[in-house]
Write an enzyme that holds these catalytic residues in place. Structure first.
Site, PDB file in Angstrom:
ATOM      1  N   LYS A 172       0.878  -1.187   0.000  1.00  0.00           N
ATOM      2  CA  LYS A 172       0.000   0.000   0.000  1.00  0.00           C
ATOM      3  C   LYS A 172       0.903   1.222   0.000  1.00  0.00           C
ATOM      4  O   LYS A 172       1.417   1.636   1.034  1.00  0.00           O
ATOM      5  CB  LYS A 172      -0.874  -0.028   1.269  1.00  0.00           C
ATOM      6  CG  LYS A 172      -2.286   0.481   1.114  1.00  0.00           C
ATOM      7  CD  LYS A 172      -2.419   1.934   0.728  1.00  0.00           C
ATOM      8  CE  LYS A 172      -2.323   2.887   1.900  1.00  0.00           C
ATOM      9  NZ  LYS A 172      -2.139   4.281   1.457  1.00  0.00           N
ATOM     10  N   GLU A 247       8.368   1.424  11.535  1.00  0.00           N
ATOM     11  CA  GLU A 247       9.422   2.440  11.381  1.00  0.00           C
ATOM     12  C   GLU A 247       8.736   3.788  11.403  1.00  0.00           C
ATOM     13  O   GLU A 247       8.000   4.123  10.472  1.00  0.00           O
ATOM     14  CB  GLU A 247      10.171   2.218  10.060  1.00  0.00           C
ATOM     15  CG  GLU A 247      10.958   0.934  10.006  1.00  0.00           C
ATOM     16  CD  GLU A 247      12.050   0.858  11.060  1.00  0.00           C
ATOM     17  OE1 GLU A 247      12.408   1.901  11.637  1.00  0.00           O
ATOM     18  OE2 GLU A 247      12.518  -0.261  11.325  1.00  0.00           O
ATOM     19  N   CYS A 281      13.110  10.902   7.283  1.00  0.00           N
ATOM     20  CA  CYS A 281      12.984  10.563   8.706  1.00  0.00           C
ATOM     21  C   CYS A 281      14.330  10.685   9.422  1.00  0.00           C
ATOM     22  O   CYS A 281      14.387  10.875  10.626  1.00  0.00           O
ATOM     23  CB  CYS A 281      12.441   9.152   8.860  1.00  0.00           C
ATOM     24  SG  CYS A 281      13.412   7.947   7.930  1.00  0.00           S
ATOM     25  N   GLU A 383       8.294  16.242  15.980  1.00  0.00           N
ATOM     26  CA  GLU A 383       8.777  16.137  14.600  1.00  0.00           C
ATOM     27  C   GLU A 383       8.089  17.192  13.731  1.00  0.00           C
ATOM     28  O   GLU A 383       6.871  17.350  13.787  1.00  0.00           O
ATOM     29  CB  GLU A 383       8.445  14.740  14.051  1.00  0.00           C
ATOM     30  CG  GLU A 383       8.993  14.512  12.670  1.00  0.00           C
ATOM     31  CD  GLU A 383       8.633  13.131  12.091  1.00  0.00           C
ATOM     32  OE1 GLU A 383       7.445  12.776  12.110  1.00  0.00           O
ATOM     33  OE2 GLU A 383       9.543  12.433  11.634  1.00  0.00           O
TER      34      GLU A 383
HETATM   35  P1  NAD Z   1       1.494   8.364   7.589  1.00  0.00           P
HETATM   36  O1  NAD Z   1       1.635   7.622   8.854  1.00  0.00           O
HETATM   37  O2  NAD Z   1       0.460   9.422   7.493  1.00  0.00           O
HETATM   38  O3  NAD Z   1       1.203   7.369   6.372  1.00  0.00           O
HETATM   39  C1  NAD Z   1       2.064   6.284   6.072  1.00  0.00           C
HETATM   40  C2  NAD Z   1       1.293   5.237   5.306  1.00  0.00           C
HETATM   41  O4  NAD Z   1       0.313   4.662   6.168  1.00  0.00           O
HETATM   42  C3  NAD Z   1       0.534   5.765   4.098  1.00  0.00           C
HETATM   43  O5  NAD Z   1       0.603   4.813   3.053  1.00  0.00           O
HETATM   44  C4  NAD Z   1      -0.888   5.870   4.616  1.00  0.00           C
HETATM   45  O6  NAD Z   1      -1.880   5.783   3.616  1.00  0.00           O
HETATM   46  C5  NAD Z   1      -0.955   4.670   5.546  1.00  0.00           C
HETATM   47  N1  NAD Z   1      -1.983   4.740   6.582  1.00  0.00           N
HETATM   48  C6  NAD Z   1      -2.541   5.845   7.142  1.00  0.00           C
HETATM   49  N2  NAD Z   1      -3.471   5.488   8.053  1.00  0.00           N
HETATM   50  C7  NAD Z   1      -3.485   4.128   8.084  1.00  0.00           C
HETATM   51  C8  NAD Z   1      -4.214   3.168   8.831  1.00  0.00           C
HETATM   52  N3  NAD Z   1      -5.120   3.528   9.729  1.00  0.00           N
HETATM   53  N4  NAD Z   1      -3.964   1.868   8.628  1.00  0.00           N
HETATM   54  C9  NAD Z   1      -3.027   1.472   7.732  1.00  0.00           C
HETATM   55  N5  NAD Z   1      -2.313   2.343   6.982  1.00  0.00           N
HETATM   56  C10 NAD Z   1      -2.538   3.654   7.158  1.00  0.00           C
HETATM   57  O7  NAD Z   1       2.947   8.946   7.284  1.00  0.00           O
HETATM   58  P2  NAD Z   1       3.374   9.917   6.114  1.00  0.00           P
HETATM   59  O8  NAD Z   1       2.840  11.285   6.434  1.00  0.00           O
HETATM   60  O9  NAD Z   1       3.085   9.291   4.804  1.00  0.00           O
HETATM   61  O10 NAD Z   1       4.975   9.904   6.266  1.00  0.00           O
HETATM   62  C11 NAD Z   1       5.686  10.766   7.090  1.00  0.00           C
HETATM   63  C12 NAD Z   1       6.069  10.069   8.379  1.00  0.00           C
HETATM   64  O11 NAD Z   1       6.801   8.889   8.093  1.00  0.00           O
HETATM   65  C13 NAD Z   1       6.990  10.897   9.247  1.00  0.00           C
HETATM   66  O12 NAD Z   1       6.560  10.808  10.573  1.00  0.00           O
HETATM   67  C14 NAD Z   1       8.349  10.236   9.073  1.00  0.00           C
HETATM   68  O13 NAD Z   1       9.237  10.406  10.144  1.00  0.00           O
HETATM   69  C15 NAD Z   1       7.954   8.815   8.927  1.00  0.00           C
HETATM   70  N6  NAD Z   1       9.015   8.062   8.283  1.00  0.00           N
HETATM   71  C16 NAD Z   1       9.731   7.164   9.028  1.00  0.00           C
HETATM   72  C17 NAD Z   1      10.768   6.448   8.449  1.00  0.00           C
HETATM   73  C18 NAD Z   1      11.575   5.447   9.240  1.00  0.00           C
HETATM   74  O14 NAD Z   1      12.287   4.666   8.626  1.00  0.00           O
HETATM   75  N7  NAD Z   1      11.502   5.440  10.554  1.00  0.00           N
HETATM   76  C19 NAD Z   1      11.066   6.633   7.093  1.00  0.00           C
HETATM   77  C20 NAD Z   1      10.320   7.560   6.372  1.00  0.00           C
HETATM   78  C21 NAD Z   1       9.290   8.260   6.971  1.00  0.00           C
END
Ligand code: NAD
Length: 479
Positions: A172, A247, A281, A383
């Site tokens: 996804k 993550e 991140c 963040e």
């Molecule tokens: P997000 O959590 O909003 O979304 C991530 C993914 O989860 C998307 O595909 C989204 O559609 C899906 N999602 C949302 N709600 C869901 C649910 N209820 N059930 C299942 N899936 C769901 O994050 P974002 O805004 O896309 O990304 C930014 C965040 O990601 C930042 O906090 C960043 O730090 C983090 N990030 C972490 C790493 C790491 O390796 N630790 C790497 C990159 C980004």
């Protein structure tokens, strides 16, 4: 406008309902693509396809799985330019960054786990009259959920080890940046990947994503995204015995000691703060600088940051492109306002940037450095995930470690010093999953990747990732 499709059972298809979502191009604010607005019915079809494909895929020789991954990697390499362009237009990041980092690293993920598939081994302990070994078996269909900031890189980082381990996948991608995943779906068909082995379902998190993680036939969820959504997934799957790798967010410290090579550090600290508009991140968004060099280093950082060019991501000279969405742009601007309200001193940047011409409707923010704030204020605890970094002075090693560790997060840190003993001591005491000593974002895929505390649980990368996608069974034979 591009029309993107799901990949289900080897077919590129729209959502069963026919509904679509529209994503804009961050650099212009204009509509770019439509993607399937998938729901539980689409997810069920994808999981059924993954379940049907599991038997043959999980028992195929490792060399066969490796061959498919290599084929996919070769197609990613062939299509580097169209993939990089799609990624840049989809996310707002500089085309040059997509071309030199995201897409090559995505290809490398596929190649690395193709090799890993053939080298994956298990432990065996022989004693007289007895052999004990660990049998690692693929889990079944698994979910791979990725965020928008490194769309293809992070998606392949998950699906490559899952496929290498013998799992089938329902991926996804983020609904904010779906384009490269759609292209990957096309390449998977071209590579001849058996239908159902890799499925890609587009759509919103609270519909498609939520349906996927709670589907009873999904045996594991590998998720990268925000801490808030990660916590929701942990809650939604509690009691279902699915394996979870989460993550999550970060608030990473960059630590500059007075004995560092400051000429190297100044460039790398700025890159660590502002690469991909600060939307990685791993970005170092809290820059801790030893008091004795604070004034000098701050001046150099400000000068280096002012030299960065914010502009059209498709232009070669642009160091920073657009933020990924209008909502994220509004959040980052609000965070800068909050920093001012908390008493922060904006050293450079601190405002939206108007990029004339094609990009006049885009979401650009100047790289921003702020100091004068204590370590415990919201600006230094939460963040932001944008081109905003703070500077804080520290006295000595103990103070640096205490300040670095004082947020709820624990993803990564980068440390600048010429004292090798100090480098090791500090690395040992930082409460993070990844430490870079005199470098930033250098990766060897054999080492584990991931955070601690609110930055996540489970480890990805190398053998850790392959192990995550398997169940370990203990087998004992006596003779
Ligand atoms: P997000 O959590 O909003 O979304 C991530 C993914 O989860 C998307 O595909 C989204 O559609 C899906 N999602 C949302 N709600 C869901 C649910 N209820 N059930 C299942 N899936 C769901 O994050 P974002 O805004 O896309 O990304 C930014 C965040 O990601 C930042 O906090 C960043 O730090 C983090 N990030 C972490 C790493 C790491 O390796 N630790 C790497 C990159 C980004």
């Amino acid at each position: 406008m591009e029309r993107l499709h799901n990949l289900i059972g080897g077919q590129l298809v729209p959502a069963h309902s026919g509904r679509t979502l529209t994503t804009p191009e961050p650099a212009t604010g204009l509509p770019l693509a439509t993607l399937p607005d998938s729901d539980a019915v689409d997810v069920a079809a994808a999981v059924a396809a993954a379940k049907a494909a599991f038997g043959a895929w999980s028992t195929a020789p490792a060399e066969t799985r490796a061959r498919y991954l290599r084929r996919l990697a070769a197609l990613v390499e062939r299509d580097l330019e169209p993939l990089a362009l799609a990624e840049s237009r989809d996310s707002g990041k500089p085309l040059q960054l997509a071309r030199t980092v995201d897409i090559p690293r995505a290809r490398h993920n596929l190649e690395f786990f193709a090799d890993a598939a053939t080298q994956f081994a298990s432990e065996s302990h022989s004693v007289p009259g007895q052999v004990n070994y660990t049998l690692r078996q693929p889990l079944g269909p698994v979910a791979c959920i990725a965020p928008w900031n490194l769309p293809l890189y992070l998606l392949t980082w998950k699906l490559a080890p899952a496929l290498a381990a013998g799992c089938t996948v329902v991926a996804k991608p983020s609904e904010v940046t779906p384009w490269t995943a759609h292209l990957l779906g096309q390449l998977a068909v071209e590579a001849g990947l058996p239908p159902g082995v890799l499925n890609i379902v587009h759509g919103a998190g609270d519909t498609a994503g939520a349906a996927l993680v709670s589907h009873p036939d999904i045996k594991a969820v590998s998720f990268t995204g925000s801490t808030r959504v990660g916590a929701g997934i942990a809650a939604a799957t509690a009691g279902t015995w699915k394996k979870l790798s989460l993550e999550l967010g970060g608030k990473n410290a960059t630590i500059v000691f007075a004995d560092a090579d400051l000429d190297v550090a100044v460039n790398e600290v700025v890159r660590a703060a502002f690469a991909n508009q600060g939307q990685i991140c791993l970005c170092g968004s809290r820059i801790l600088v030893q008091s004795s060099i604070y004034a000098e280093f701050r001046a150099r950082l400000v000068a280096r940051t002012r030299a960065l060019r914010v502009g059209d991501p498709l232009e070669a000279g642009s160091d920073l492109g657009a933020l990924v969405s209008a909502a994220h742009f509004a959040k980052v601007v609000a965070c800068i306002d909050r920093a001012r309200a908390e008493g922060g001193n904006v050293l450079t940047g601190g405002a939206a940037v108007q990029v004339p011409g094609r990009c006049e409707g885009g979401w650009f923010v100047a790289p921003t450095l702020i100091d004068g704030l204590g370590p415990n204020c919201a600006t230094n605890q939460e963040e932001i995930f944008g081109p905003v970094a703070t500077l804080l002075p520290f006295d000595d090693e103990a103070d640096a470690i205490a300040q670095a560790n004082c947020t709820p997060y624990g993803l990564a840190a980068n440390v600048w010093t010429r004292d090798i003993g100090r480098a090791h001591r500090v690395a040992e005491r930082l409460q993070v999953g990844i430490v870079w000593l005199n470098c930033w974002m250098v990766r060897d895929l054999r080492t584990p990747f991931g955070g601690v505390k609110a930055s996540g649980v489970g480890r990805e990368g190398g053998w850790e990732a392959m192990r995550f996608f398997t169940d370990a069974k203990s087998v004992t034979l006596t003779y």
